[in-house]
Design a protein around this motif. Structure first.
Motif, PDB file in Angstrom:
ATOM      1  N   ARG A 260       1.732  12.765  -2.595  1.00 37.27           N
ATOM      2  CA  ARG A 260       1.498  12.126  -1.304  1.00 37.27           C
ATOM      3  C   ARG A 260       1.146  10.651  -1.477  1.00 37.27           C
ATOM      4  NH1 ARG A 260      -1.920  17.127   1.480  1.00 37.27           N
ATOM      5  NH2 ARG A 260      -0.103  18.113   2.494  1.00 37.27           N
ATOM      6  N   GLU A 261       0.428  10.351  -2.513  1.00 37.81           N
ATOM      7  CA  GLU A 261       0.012   8.978  -2.771  1.00 37.81           C
ATOM      8  C   GLU A 261       1.194   8.086  -3.127  1.00 37.81           C
ATOM      9  OE1 GLU A 261      -3.110   6.672  -5.795  1.00 37.81           O
ATOM     10  OE2 GLU A 261      -3.169   8.855  -5.573  1.00 37.81           O
TER      11      GLU A 261
ATOM     12  N   ALA B 195      -1.725  15.792  -4.331  1.00 35.41           N
ATOM     13  CA  ALA B 195      -2.348  14.535  -3.909  1.00 35.41           C
ATOM     14  C   ALA B 195      -1.601  13.342  -4.505  1.00 35.41           C
ATOM     15  CB  ALA B 195      -3.817  14.518  -4.327  1.00 35.41           C
ATOM     16  N   ALA B 196      -1.171  13.461  -5.760  1.00 40.42           N
ATOM     17  CA  ALA B 196      -0.420  12.383  -6.402  1.00 40.42           C
ATOM     18  C   ALA B 196       0.921  12.151  -5.703  1.00 40.42           C
ATOM     19  CB  ALA B 196      -0.203  12.707  -7.877  1.00 40.42           C
TER      20      ALA B 196
ATOM     21  N   LEU C 134       0.964  11.078 -11.439  1.00 41.24           N
ATOM     22  CA  LEU C 134       1.325   9.750 -10.936  1.00 41.24           C
ATOM     23  C   LEU C 134       2.262   9.033 -11.895  1.00 41.24           C
ATOM     24  CD1 LEU C 134      -2.054   8.369  -9.502  1.00 41.24           C
ATOM     25  CD2 LEU C 134      -0.008   8.972  -8.197  1.00 41.24           C
TER      26      LEU C 134
ATOM     27  N   HIS D 219      -3.991  14.563 -12.264  1.00 41.56           N
ATOM     28  CA  HIS D 219      -3.606  13.628 -11.203  1.00 41.56           C
ATOM     29  C   HIS D 219      -2.988  12.365 -11.792  1.00 41.56           C
ATOM     30  CE1 HIS D 219      -4.536  10.421  -8.154  1.00 41.56           C
ATOM     31  NE2 HIS D 219      -3.966  11.318  -7.383  1.00 41.56           N
TER      32      HIS D 219
ATOM     33  N   SER E  52       0.830  -1.199   0.000  1.00 36.84           N
ATOM     34  CA  SER E  52       0.000   0.000   0.000  1.00 36.84           C
ATOM     35  C   SER E  52       0.862   1.245   0.000  1.00 36.84           C
ATOM     36  CB  SER E  52      -0.898   0.013   1.246  1.00 36.84           C
ATOM     37  OG  SER E  52      -1.454   1.279   1.453  1.00 36.84           O
ATOM     38  N   ALA E  53       0.360   2.298  -0.659  1.00 39.54           N
ATOM     39  CA  ALA E  53       1.064   3.583  -0.643  1.00 39.54           C
ATOM     40  C   ALA E  53       1.131   4.144   0.760  1.00 39.54           C
ATOM     41  CB  ALA E  53       0.360   4.568  -1.569  1.00 39.54           C
ATOM     42  N   ARG E  54       0.279   3.645   1.655  1.00 38.22           N
ATOM     43  CA  ARG E  54       0.229   4.155   3.023  1.00 38.22           C
ATOM     44  C   ARG E  54       1.052   3.304   3.981  1.00 38.22           C
ATOM     45  NH1 ARG E  54      -4.245   4.933   0.275  1.00 38.22           N
ATOM     46  NH2 ARG E  54      -5.239   6.972   0.280  1.00 38.22           N
TER      47      ARG E  54
ATOM     48  N   THR F 198       4.733   1.541  -3.828  1.00 37.63           N
ATOM     49  CA  THR F 198       3.768   2.457  -3.220  1.00 37.63           C
ATOM     50  C   THR F 198       2.520   2.659  -4.052  1.00 37.63           C
ATOM     51  OG1 THR F 198       4.970   4.291  -4.231  1.00 37.63           O
ATOM     52  CG2 THR F 198       5.531   3.738  -1.948  1.00 37.63           C
ATOM     53  N   LEU F 199       2.477   2.082  -5.237  1.00 34.13           N
ATOM     54  CA  LEU F 199       1.356   2.317  -6.146  1.00 34.13           C
ATOM     55  C   LEU F 199       1.174   1.104  -7.049  1.00 34.13           C
ATOM     56  CD1 LEU F 199      -0.595   4.669  -7.214  1.00 34.13           C
ATOM     57  CD2 LEU F 199       1.110   4.983  -9.004  1.00 34.13           C
TER      58      LEU F 199
END
Length: 462
Positions: free
Chosen positions: A153-154, A150-151, A116, A112, A2-4, A438-439
């Motif tokens: 951070r993702e 946002a991208a 990415l 976005h 996960s990206a998180r 992460t993506l």
């Protein structure tokens, strides 16, 4: 992954075949190690001290490790218009007038996605920090910078967003169509909003904001002056295109009765707060003037060659005192976002201009790391040293392109550029075994291709 996924509190990279620090002593450590806590390097050397235990350990006897690469100029939205058939063989002004109407189709979703994809490509090339110069806002599209942030951070890249702008359209004698320029008061108000919402001035920041009117042929002197004043009030950096082509020089002489550097100076932009993109067509006096004020220059060799713009005098600029970084530039004028490849291009083009010994591998690597950090006003990235951020790129010397190489550092730029094996941003592994962690990239690419096809066909998303 996960990206998180959480960043490990402590990270040890050890047994590295060659660890290139780019520190003040220029150390290259065989069998080196690096230890970081909370994203900050706290120890580095050749023998891991007894008692060091890390939450995550990476052993890399196969790798050359360098500071994470720093990209100082890009237009991420342009990943949607690569290899555009009507702009393939055009010089800058013709290239722009061909693509402005296509870019008028940008919206938050497409920007976005574009960000990415461009960020993923950069990260896979060894880049840990990128800036982006987004200056085009079609009617009603007011949150495109937010979409890029946002991208970032993702996907987990360190990001310097620049709130770009264009205010002078064709009816006022500028180059861009009127439907992609904005009112200057609107630009200034939104620039302040973006700074207040996102800029993080603290050491180790993952996100910073700069202000970036596009170019002398798309903004007014008033907007340049007021943007400089706004940047001064909020202590943020300034960025713009400058002296990229002879056409720009002729435009400035015709419209302003001044060369581009003088236009910049009269607007209050000659200072160490500023870095400019390209800088191809400076005379000797202008180079000395920029150097005295330590104006940074983002060298974009591939784009300059692609558009036939010329060769930037980076040796003279650096000698005068200008920090020199590297920029992959827009993905529709470079058609790629591989920063290690850009370092190789800078080295080769410098040798074409000045001879085979003019730009050494370490010179090009310095542009891609320390020079880029200086352009962005940062001392905490671009080197591997105690107190710096743990941004590290490891390249696998077992790759077929490096087989037979006599020196691991020379191999990075003399041999064909490869994908990074392991990339660490702020102490967090984000690429492992050459794969982004992460993506989930494939679904993003599928959506990105559809968005690109819509733009090529001249259709907006409904």
């Amino acid at each position: 992954m996960s990206a998180r996924a959480a960043r490990p509190r402590s990270l040890l990279i050890r047994d590295v075949r060659l660890l290139v620090t780019m520190d003040a002593r220029g150390r290259k450590l065989e069998g080196g190690y690096l230890y970081a806590e909370d994203g900050e390097i706290t120890a580095i050397g050749t023998r891991v001290p007894v008692g060091i235990k890390a939450e995550r350990t990476i052993r890399a006897p196969f790798a050359v490790a360098v500071p994470g690469l720093v990209n100082t100029h890009h237009h991420l939205c342009q990943t949607l218009t690569r290899a555009h058939p009507r702009a393939a063989d055009a010089k800058l002004f013709d290239w722009l007038t061909t693509l402005y109407p296509v870019w008028a189709g940008f919206d938050e979703e497409s920007v976005h996605l574009a960000a990415l994809v461009g960020m993923a490509e950069l990260m896979l090339s060894g880049c840990t920090t990128t800036s982006d110069h987004h200056y085009l806002f079609p009617r009603g599209q007011t949150r495109l910078i937010d979409a890029e942030i946002a991208a970032a951070r993702e996907i987990g890249i360190r990001f310097h967003a620049t709130r770009g702008s264009m205010s002078v359209g064709r009816r006022q004698g500028g180059l861009p169509p009127d439907d992609v320029v904005q009112d200057e008061d609107e630009i200034l108000a939104d620039s302040e909003r973006v700074i207040r919402a996102y800029h993080d001035p603290t050491p180790g920041a993952m996100l910073r904001v700069a202000l970036a009117p596009c170019s002398p042929f798309s903004v007014s002197e008033r907007l340049m002056r007021e943007t400089a004043a706004l940047a001064e009030r909020h202590d943020v950096r300034l960025h713009t295109h400058l002296a990229e082509t002879k056409d720009e020089e002729e435009y400035c002489l015709r419209r302003f009765k001044r060369r581009p550097v003088q236009f910049l100076a009269d607007a209050g932009w000659i200072s160490d707060r500023v870095w400019v993109a390209h800088g191809v067509h400076f005379n000797a006096a202008e180079i000395r003037r920029l150097g005295r004020s330590r104006v940074g220059v983002a060298h974009c060799p591939t784009s300059n060659m692609r558009l036939g713009s010329g060769i930037a005098p980076v040796h003279a600029l650096a000698g005068a005192g200008c920090p020199i970084g590297l920029g992959v530039d827009g993905s529709a004028s470079n058609d790629g976002s591989h920063l290690l490849a850009e370092g190789r291009q800078a080295m080769l083009l410098g040798r074409v201009a000045r001879g085979a010994d003019a730009v050494k591998v370490e010179d090009a690597l310095r542009m891609a790391t320390l020079g880029g950090a200086a352009c962005l006003g940062r001392e905490d990235i671009g080197r591997l040293a105690v107190g710096a951020r743990a941004d590290v790129a490891l390249f696998d010397l077992r790759d077929v392109t490096y087989s037979g190489a006599g020196d691991p550092l020379l191999a990075l730029l003399l041999c064909a550029p490869t994908r990074v094996h392991t990339l660490v941003v702020n102490g967090r592994p984000v690429v492992e075994n050459g794969e982004l962690r992460t993506l989930a990239l494939e679904p993003v690419l599928a959506r990105h291709r559809k968005a690109a096809a819509r733009l090529l066909a001249g259709r907006r998303r409904r």
